[in-house]
Design an enzyme around this catalytic site. Structure first.
Site, PDB file in Angstrom:
ATOM      1  N   GLY A 309       5.861  -3.751  -2.701  1.00 38.64           N
ATOM      2  CA  GLY A 309       6.242  -2.563  -2.352  1.00 38.64           C
ATOM      3  C   GLY A 309       5.540  -2.294  -1.012  1.00 38.64           C
ATOM      4  O   GLY A 309       4.555  -2.767  -0.837  1.00 38.64           O
ATOM      5  N   CYS A 312       2.144  -0.882  -1.688  1.00 42.57           N
ATOM      6  CA  CYS A 312       1.425  -1.553  -2.401  1.00 42.57           C
ATOM      7  C   CYS A 312       0.217  -2.221  -1.858  1.00 42.57           C
ATOM      8  O   CYS A 312       0.345  -3.014  -0.752  1.00 42.57           O
ATOM      9  CB  CYS A 312       2.165  -2.697  -3.308  1.00 42.57           C
ATOM     10  SG  CYS A 312       3.608  -2.117  -4.073  1.00 42.57           S
ATOM     11  N   TYR A 394       4.357   9.317   2.911  1.00 45.40           N
ATOM     12  CA  TYR A 394       5.154   8.271   1.982  1.00 45.40           C
ATOM     13  C   TYR A 394       3.682   7.694   1.387  1.00 45.40           C
ATOM     14  O   TYR A 394       2.958   7.471   2.173  1.00 45.40           O
ATOM     15  CB  TYR A 394       5.734   7.233   2.501  1.00 45.40           C
ATOM     16  CG  TYR A 394       6.229   6.220   1.623  1.00 45.40           C
ATOM     17  CD1 TYR A 394       6.817   6.682   0.424  1.00 45.40           C
ATOM     18  CD2 TYR A 394       6.254   4.815   1.895  1.00 45.40           C
ATOM     19  CE1 TYR A 394       7.276   5.845  -0.573  1.00 45.40           C
ATOM     20  CE2 TYR A 394       6.797   4.133   0.817  1.00 45.40           C
ATOM     21  CZ  TYR A 394       7.352   4.258  -0.432  1.00 45.40           C
ATOM     22  OH  TYR A 394       7.571   3.317  -1.148  1.00 45.40           O
ATOM     23  N   GLY A 396       1.951   5.475  -1.873  1.00 44.42           N
ATOM     24  CA  GLY A 396       1.960   4.553  -3.325  1.00 44.42           C
ATOM     25  C   GLY A 396       1.477   5.407  -4.395  1.00 44.42           C
ATOM     26  O   GLY A 396       0.849   6.471  -4.415  1.00 44.42           O
ATOM     27  N   GLY A 398      -0.237   4.282  -6.555  1.00 45.23           N
ATOM     28  CA  GLY A 398      -1.484   4.140  -7.128  1.00 45.23           C
ATOM     29  C   GLY A 398      -2.591   4.395  -5.821  1.00 45.23           C
ATOM     30  O   GLY A 398      -3.683   3.766  -5.840  1.00 45.23           O
ATOM     31  N   ARG A 411       0.126   4.234 -15.289  1.00 52.63           N
ATOM     32  CA  ARG A 411       0.909   3.210 -14.600  1.00 52.63           C
ATOM     33  C   ARG A 411      -0.046   1.920 -14.366  1.00 52.63           C
ATOM     34  O   ARG A 411       0.812   0.853 -14.406  1.00 52.63           O
ATOM     35  CB  ARG A 411       1.584   3.822 -13.234  1.00 52.63           C
ATOM     36  CG  ARG A 411       2.449   2.642 -12.552  1.00 52.63           C
ATOM     37  CD  ARG A 411       3.010   3.492 -11.354  1.00 52.63           C
ATOM     38  NE  ARG A 411       3.054   2.260 -10.320  1.00 52.63           N
ATOM     39  CZ  ARG A 411       4.244   1.529 -10.165  1.00 52.63           C
ATOM     40  NH1 ARG A 411       5.346   1.914 -10.924  1.00 52.63           N
ATOM     41  NH2 ARG A 411       4.415   0.662  -9.405  1.00 52.63           N
ATOM     42  N   GLU A 475      13.298 -16.833  14.957  1.00 54.07           N
ATOM     43  CA  GLU A 475      14.651 -17.256  15.925  1.00 54.07           C
ATOM     44  C   GLU A 475      15.693 -16.134  15.073  1.00 54.07           C
ATOM     45  O   GLU A 475      16.518 -15.917  15.679  1.00 54.07           O
ATOM     46  CB  GLU A 475      15.414 -18.550  15.461  1.00 54.07           C
ATOM     47  CG  GLU A 475      16.288 -18.839  16.650  1.00 54.07           C
ATOM     48  CD  GLU A 475      16.529 -20.525  16.035  1.00 54.07           C
ATOM     49  OE1 GLU A 475      15.958 -21.413  16.764  1.00 54.07           O
ATOM     50  OE2 GLU A 475      17.472 -20.631  15.465  1.00 54.07           O
TER      51      GLU A 475
HETATM   52  P1  XMP Z   1       8.857   0.042  -1.213  1.00 52.43           P
HETATM   53  O1  XMP Z   1       8.954  -1.156  -0.479  1.00 52.43           O
HETATM   54  O2  XMP Z   1      10.476   0.751  -1.161  1.00 52.43           O
HETATM   55  O3  XMP Z   1       8.582  -0.232  -2.604  1.00 52.43           O
HETATM   56  O4  XMP Z   1       8.083   1.000  -0.725  1.00 52.43           O
HETATM   57  C1  XMP Z   1       8.642   0.953  -3.477  1.00 52.43           C
HETATM   58  C2  XMP Z   1       8.219   0.235  -4.922  1.00 52.43           C
HETATM   59  O5  XMP Z   1       6.836   0.087  -4.851  1.00 52.43           O
HETATM   60  C3  XMP Z   1       6.250   0.103  -6.109  1.00 52.43           C
HETATM   61  N1  XMP Z   1       4.930   1.143  -6.063  1.00 52.43           N
HETATM   62  C4  XMP Z   1       3.659   0.624  -5.941  1.00 52.43           C
HETATM   63  N2  XMP Z   1       3.067  -0.528  -6.267  1.00 52.43           N
HETATM   64  N3  XMP Z   1       1.112   0.128  -5.885  1.00 52.43           N
HETATM   65  C5  XMP Z   1       1.997  -0.668  -6.077  1.00 52.43           C
HETATM   66  O6  XMP Z   1       1.270  -2.022  -6.129  1.00 52.43           O
HETATM   67  C6  XMP Z   1       1.389   1.470  -5.613  1.00 52.43           C
HETATM   68  O7  XMP Z   1       0.637   2.513  -5.342  1.00 52.43           O
HETATM   69  C7  XMP Z   1       2.712   1.798  -5.619  1.00 52.43           C
HETATM   70  N4  XMP Z   1       3.678   2.713  -5.551  1.00 52.43           N
HETATM   71  C8  XMP Z   1       5.091   2.543  -5.778  1.00 52.43           C
HETATM   72  C9  XMP Z   1       7.233   0.849  -7.057  1.00 52.43           C
HETATM   73  O8  XMP Z   1       7.620  -0.282  -8.033  1.00 52.43           O
HETATM   74  C10 XMP Z   1       8.210   1.196  -6.313  1.00 52.43           C
HETATM   75  O9  XMP Z   1       9.460   1.405  -6.451  1.00 52.43           O
END
Ligand code: XMP
Length: 491
Positions: A309, A312, A394, A396, A398, A411, A475
């Site tokens: 993610g 992440c 936006y 995470g 976590g 989680r 490329e």
């Molecule tokens: P994108 O790339 O779309 O990914 O931003 C979203 C996915 O990331 C996961 N997710 C996390 N993974 N720490 C992590 O390691 C976090 O804080 C976190 N928050 C979300 C999750 O699977 C989501 O669908």
């Protein structure tokens, strides 16, 4: 055997047999013989064994991505929203209910009043549920109907029976949508109660729902015409899962490392108690999928990818993870080996429609994205301006601020770890979600056109991936040209 007696090659083999965990930027889809044009490509898919989507896009259960508004907008376009769980169970249930009530072919859990309720009570019900009329019932027998017009200017202390319409235009169970539409039109009414032969109220058809159905013909719906909705759950919070199970079509376990015996045990228990299909994850290896197939009977789908993610830091902090593309291929192989027919949702790291096409080529049935949807008006994150441009928050799940709400701490392990595994930031604002989806779907169709695949199953079986060298990757983007955006930055 004692550790010191192990042959040295055991350690050396960790390098000799090292796996290549390729990710989206490392591969391209090789062009194949095409017998369809991109506009003819079929992007319908399954997100679980039972539930179908009209486009293979799912939004992440994150508190800056999916609440009711995002879930409604996505389902109307044919995708699916997974409502986050970083809130009290009641709030999450309320969000799911809002999605399920947004549209229906026939509303089954009709809100009603009795003849002896007061006008004030009827009005407050209408306001609380944001509806403009209520069937009046005695027991379950339909005896009248009150609309906003009947009660708005009447004294609050009057009884419903004093203001209601007694001669109700109604239809019997089994009435077709077309017949219902003509009745509504002929009588210039907005609500049509559905009754059994004995005159008991069994449902309600509204003009608004008929209009919305025509407006969103490709929406993802359940058998009653309600929009599909999924909700995130912790396998350790059975009470919440049971409450959500009453309304959500799909439950999605929200665990960063699902391949854990305690998580498996808790999920097994949860699956025995709920009727909704359960998508389990996140997993990242063949072994995890194999164990889940062997030990859990009712897996509805796999949520796949660990640490990819955009927010992440798991893989950086822990040096453990499984990039979404690699994870998808691993899990697809296990699903194929056991003939398990379990859809795979590739989760994390999707930046472009091409990434989605690559994930599907590796065996996914749908992709899950947070970052791409956080950019939309329908996401709950705050909108701000930086240097005259709009951005949305936006983070995470976590990240330190998401963890501060504490609801989804588990989680990241049980009991929860102390290390943050995500970051918080801003993503450029893109407008309505249908703009983002249009780009994703048209791009995906173009990729499938190049691959020569007329549907997602053909993409699995016909399309081939090729690994890119670092110079190949360079490329693949624009090069040796000064782009207008860069020119402006230099001026
Ligand atoms: P994108 O790339 O779309 O990914 O931003 C979203 C996915 O990331 C996961 N997710 C996390 N993974 N720490 C992590 O390691 C976090 O804080 C976190 N928050 C979300 C999750 O699977 C989501 O669908």
């Amino acid at each position: 055997m004692k550790t010191e007696e192990r042959p040295r090659s055991t350690f050396a083999s960790k390098f000799k047999d090292i796996q290549l965990a390729l990710t989206f930027g490392d591969v391209l889809i090789l062009p194949g013989r095409a017998e369809v044009e991109p506009s003819e490509v079929d992007v319908h898919t399954h997100v679980t064994k039972r539930h179908k989507l009209n486009i293979p896009f799912v939004s992440s259960p994150m508190d800056t991505v999916t609440e009711s508004e995002m879930a409604i907008a996505l389902a109307r376009q044919g995708g699916l929203g997974v409502v986050h769980r970083n809130c009290a169970a009641e709030e999450q249930v309320e969000m799911v209910k809002r999605v399920k009530r947004a549209e229906a072919l026939i509303i089954r859990d009709v809100i009603t009043v009795t003849p002896n309720d007061t006008v004030g009570q009827a009005l407050s019900l209408m306001e609380r549920h944001n509806i403009s009329g209520l069937p009046v019932v005695e027991g379950s027998k339909l005896v009248g109907i009150v609309t906003g017009r009947d009660v708005r200017f009447a004294q609050a202390t009057l009884l419903v029976k004093q203001v209601m319409t007694n001669e109700v235009v109604k239809a019997e169970e089994g009435t077709s949508l077309e017949e219902a539409q003509s009745l509504l039109r002929d009588h210039k009414i907005e609500k049509l109660p559905i009754v059994s032969k004995a005159g008991e109220l069994s449902g309600l058809i509204t003009f608004k729902d008929i209009l919305l159905r025509g407006k969103y013909p490709d929406a993802a719906r359940d058998e009653n015409g309600h929009l599909l909705c999924a909700a995130a759950v912790s396998p350790f919070d059975l009470e919440r899962a049971k409450k959500l199970d009453e309304f959500a079509d799909i439950l999605v376990t929200d665990v960063s490392h699902f391949h854990n015996v305690n998580v498996f045990k808790a999920t097994k228990k949860l699956m025995a108690e709920v009727s909704a299909e359960v998508i389990v994850g996140n997993i990242g290896t063949y072994q995890a999928a194999e164990d889940a197939i062997a030990e859990l009977e009712r897996v509805g789908g796999f949520r796949v990818g660990i640490g990819s993610g955009s927010i992440c830091t798991t893989a950086e902090v822990t040096k453990a993870g499984s990039p979404t593309l690699f994870a998808t291929a691993q899990v697809s192989d296990a699903v194929a080996k056991y003939g398990a027919n379990i859809p795979i949702i590739a989760d994390g790291g999707i930046r472009t429609p091409g990434d989605a096409a690559i994930a599907l080529t590796a065996g996914a049935s749908a992709v899950m994205a947070g970052n791409l949807f956080a950019r939309c008006r329908e996401s709950p994150g705050t909108l701000i301006t930086i240097g005259g441009r709009y951005y949305k928050q936006y983070r995470g799940m976590g990240s330190p601020t998401a963890r501060a709400k504490r609801y989804s701490l588990d989680r990241y392990s049980m009991p929860s770890k102390g290390v943050p595994e995500g970051v918080e930031g801003w993503v450029p604002y893109k407008g309505e979600v249908n703009i983002v989806l249009d780009e994703l779907v048209s791009g995906l169709r173009a990729s499938m056109g190049y691959a020569g695949a007329k549907n997602i199953e053909e993409l699995w079986h016909k399309a081939t991936l090729a690994a890119l060298s670092p110079s190949g990757a360079e490329e693949a983007g624009p090069h040796d040209i000064l782009l207008p955006s860069e020119t402006q930055e230099r001026v």
